[in-house]
Design a protein around this motif. Sequence first.
Motif, PDB file in Angstrom:
ATOM      1  N   ARG A 534      15.110   6.312   8.839  1.00  0.00           N
ATOM      2  CA  ARG A 534      14.178   6.044   9.860  1.00  0.00           C
ATOM      3  C   ARG A 534      13.212   7.047  10.382  1.00  0.00           C
ATOM      4  O   ARG A 534      11.942   6.917  10.658  1.00  0.00           O
ATOM      5  N   SER A 536      11.743   9.091   7.888  1.00  0.00           N
ATOM      6  CA  SER A 536      10.635   9.197   6.808  1.00  0.00           C
ATOM      7  C   SER A 536       9.310   8.245   7.543  1.00  0.00           C
ATOM      8  O   SER A 536       9.615   7.263   7.990  1.00  0.00           O
ATOM      9  N   SER A 537       8.271   8.581   7.362  1.00  0.00           N
ATOM     10  CA  SER A 537       7.181   8.175   7.979  1.00  0.00           C
ATOM     11  C   SER A 537       6.748   7.021   7.166  1.00  0.00           C
ATOM     12  O   SER A 537       6.473   5.873   7.372  1.00  0.00           O
ATOM     13  N   GLY A 538       6.858   7.187   5.802  1.00  0.00           N
ATOM     14  CA  GLY A 538       6.467   6.240   4.755  1.00  0.00           C
ATOM     15  C   GLY A 538       7.479   5.133   5.017  1.00  0.00           C
ATOM     16  O   GLY A 538       7.093   4.014   4.865  1.00  0.00           O
ATOM     17  N   GLU A 539       8.881   5.336   5.067  1.00  0.00           N
ATOM     18  CA  GLU A 539       9.770   4.631   5.064  1.00  0.00           C
ATOM     19  C   GLU A 539       9.583   3.605   6.322  1.00  0.00           C
ATOM     20  O   GLU A 539       9.678   2.487   6.582  1.00  0.00           O
ATOM     21  N   LYS A 540       9.165   4.530   7.489  1.00  0.00           N
ATOM     22  CA  LYS A 540       8.778   3.962   8.663  1.00  0.00           C
ATOM     23  C   LYS A 540       7.770   2.599   8.502  1.00  0.00           C
ATOM     24  O   LYS A 540       7.905   1.593   9.086  1.00  0.00           O
ATOM     25  N   VAL A 541       6.550   3.076   7.713  1.00  0.00           N
ATOM     26  CA  VAL A 541       5.538   2.165   7.698  1.00  0.00           C
ATOM     27  C   VAL A 541       6.200   0.629   6.836  1.00  0.00           C
ATOM     28  O   VAL A 541       5.982  -0.342   7.355  1.00  0.00           O
ATOM     29  N   TRP A 542       6.915   1.084   5.833  1.00  0.00           N
ATOM     30  CA  TRP A 542       7.610   0.100   4.867  1.00  0.00           C
ATOM     31  C   TRP A 542       8.346  -0.831   5.877  1.00  0.00           C
ATOM     32  O   TRP A 542       8.581  -1.829   5.683  1.00  0.00           O
ATOM     33  N   SER A 543       9.032  -0.123   6.570  1.00  0.00           N
ATOM     34  CA  SER A 543      10.259  -0.658   7.387  1.00  0.00           C
ATOM     35  C   SER A 543       9.442  -1.661   8.451  1.00  0.00           C
ATOM     36  O   SER A 543       9.759  -2.670   8.610  1.00  0.00           O
ATOM     37  N   THR A 544       8.442  -1.098   9.016  1.00  0.00           N
ATOM     38  CA  THR A 544       7.421  -1.736  10.090  1.00  0.00           C
ATOM     39  C   THR A 544       7.229  -3.130   9.423  1.00  0.00           C
ATOM     40  O   THR A 544       7.037  -4.256   9.930  1.00  0.00           O
ATOM     41  N   ILE A 545       6.374  -3.077   7.925  1.00  0.00           N
ATOM     42  CA  ILE A 545       5.856  -3.984   7.309  1.00  0.00           C
ATOM     43  C   ILE A 545       6.925  -4.973   6.986  1.00  0.00           C
ATOM     44  O   ILE A 545       6.811  -6.285   7.229  1.00  0.00           O
ATOM     45  N   SER A 548       7.934  -7.008  10.169  1.00  0.00           N
ATOM     46  CA  SER A 548       6.937  -7.964  10.566  1.00  0.00           C
ATOM     47  C   SER A 548       7.019  -9.211   9.700  1.00  0.00           C
ATOM     48  O   SER A 548       6.948 -10.397   9.885  1.00  0.00           O
TER      49      SER A 548
END
Length: 918
Positions: A534, A536-545, A548
């Motif tokens: 959680r 990791s920013s990149g992982e956060k983006v991918w997690s958000t995507i 979603s």
Amino acid sequence: MPSIHLYKMQLLFLAIVSAGLFGCSAAVDCPSVCKCRWIIDSLYANCSRRGLRSYPNFNDIPVEHLDLSFNDFTEFPRQYADMDSLLYLDLSDNRIANLAADALIGFSSLRTLLLANNSIADWSHINPNEAFKYAPSLKRLSLRGNRLGNFGGDVASEQLNSQSLNELDLSAAQITIVGGDVLINQLPNLQRLSLANNQLAQLARLPSKSLLELDMSNCNMQRLNSMFIEALHSLEVLNLSHNTALQFGWEEDLIVGLELRNLDVSYCNLDQIDLSGLPVLMEVRLRGNLLRSVGQNTFANNTLLELVDLSQNVLRFIGNAAFNPLKRLKHLNLAYNEIAHLDRNLISGNDALLELNMSRNIIQKLTKIVSNSVRVIDLSWCEISVIESTALTGLSAIQRLDLSNNLISYFPSLMRSETLQQLNLANCRLSTIRNNSFSGFPELADLHLNGNRLINPIPPGHFRANKFLDQIWLGDNPWICECQNPLFVEFYDYLTAKPAKLKDRHNLRCASPANYYGQLWDYACLSDWTVSARNSSGEKVWSTIMLSILGLGLLALLYGCFQKMMRKHKQRQNRREYNANHEELQRIRDINERMLREESSATLQQQQEISLLPSYEDALRMPKLERPAKSMLDLSAAQRNRKQLRRSQTQADDDNSGGEEELQLDSRQRFRSVEMLSNRDKERTAQYQPYRRTGYMEYSTQSGSRRLSIEDSRFPAAHLKTQNLQSAEQIGNFQSYENSPYTKRKPKIAEIPPFKRINVMANSVEFLTDPDCDSIGSKPGSPFARRKPKTPISMQVSAQVYAMEHDQRTSVQLDPAVEDYFSNAQKRPASTSTIASDFQEVAAPDIASLPDDDTRSNVSTSAAEIDLERGMRKKRKNSSTRRVSGNFSAAAANDSSSSASDGERSVPVHRPMRETLF
């Protein structure tokens, strides 16, 4: 791997075949106490362990293998002799005490008979010389566990006789004496004989030319005579194990067997052995003895040996060339000995050796071993602590090396083997693995490192050279779970990446830190790995995507489910509405059909009521007429027309005087039958239905008349008054309802005379039917026409019902109205009858001298006669028991007489209609 898939396919095929055969077994009518199943093309019936005392019935069932063991049978099943398909019969562990001489008659197809552990107390109880002759196909016989006592002997009646027997099991049969010529004479085809677990006190020669295998293990033997083996010319397998006091291999007891190939003398406490007399020996088992050394001459004459088992001895010394003569040696077992050192050329001369077992010795250092053929070496539990780096260089074909349960703390990095596939280092003392520890094993596929002292993760790069490594065991090690360490995460990913290499994942636990002690790697590091992911920013983006997408997919799924639910709800609602409409339509249709049936029934009932005349009883219940009527026309016509009609019927055509209308009375009478009177009570209590007919006609075979059956009549029975009952004589005159004036019918011309009414003034039927007679105001030929009277005959009328007041007048009897046309004799006067007739006859003194119709009006009537006549008319008119059915009257002779009579009318005389018409 291909072999594993092939094995799985074979198991699947066998499962399918077994399932198919098991399904086919359902078609067999197997007894309820047994279980039948097909194996390939043979039917197996298992009836064991059922506690049976009577044998099950297998009629018309092609059983080949029948298991009846572990039951309570006491006799041999002779009823199975007719089963031609029976090949295998197991009667072991029962209570069979004997076997009759003719017990096996009919068992022509039986090949295996098992009678082990029964209650046979003596060898003679099985009739050995006679019983088995009748089983020509018997190959295997087991008498193990019985108390036989001896085998063989000199008595011919006690020798087992069977020309087809190949295998005989007499183990644990309490046999103490063995010897004789039973094998060569009575059992010429016997190949396998088991005498194990017997306490043999006497062992004599047992010659046989066909015996191949002999088991004499655990027989408490001390010495084996060489002559005993020499008598068995074809013996190949000899088992003498567990004879702890056996002396075997001395010079004076040298065993010589030119055909012996397999020898087992395990657990015999032998301290030395000489196998030089067995040149063709291929397998020798010397396990569990007291052998201390193996020299160069031990197997010098046994060059064909393929298996040598010297385990569980006290071997300490093995000569350098001890196994060199064994060029065909494939399996060498030296486990559980006291060997401390292995010579490098110990097995170098055995080019066919495949397996070497050196486990459970005291070898401390693994040195180089030279062999070009050995594939499996077991050095487990040998206390090895040091391994030379060149230990495997002399093993060019090695595939499996087991070094488990040793004291190895360091595995050399320069060990090499191009063929090694499985390396077992489990339960050793390894704490570290170097980057080149396994790089010398390019074919390595299975690595066991479990049960060691590994604490740090192994970098995946250490296994870079092992491209075929797919199975790793790492459990039971004190791992330090540094979940945030990238190396730890990388090592975990290497082990769990598909296809997963870790095979004991459930044993991979953490020993430190303390909060992770005893936990599996998955549960211990899951929370940390989730949090770090959680952060990791990149992982956060991918997690958000991904979340979603997942949320949208979930919403789409919910929407689709909602739409599907609404469609199903609408379909159910439409279905309910359709069913409701269908039910309503069906209800309306039923109502319409019922209404149509009621209308049609009502119309039919009305038509029937209109078309059908009332029955006799209904007519009695109808209201009485206020005036007499002759026909329905008289009732339905107008008053004026009725008067004219009455005048036309009662007066002459030229009669124009308008005097008082004469009262026309009907002289027809009604009768009730015996059947109608007897059914009155039944009619009162009968259940009437709304749309039934009045009745039906039945014919009486006794009286010849018809009667109306009113059992199902819709009209209740008439409640007749006392004055309506007639006597039995009157009822007897009743013929049928066809004669009733209310019955609608067309009279037959041949049966009904051409007249309907008669005049009481007529003396005979000829007078009424004579065409020469002048008509009285009517047409010629009419029954009311005037005819010429014949010579009157005095009529005697007897008043029987109504007593006349004038007793002084003389009663005169009248002749019957129907004249006998076929008799020329003079009619004799009818005797006075006492029958209470339903017709009233006037007892007038001067009625015998009544004048003719031409002269009646001139005769003066006295006042007493007129009063009498009026009283009779009044009495008839007021009677409630009869209905007027017709009127017969005598018309006046001329117009002047009727006008001058002051309302006087002719005296009516009523007669029964049946007598009048017939």
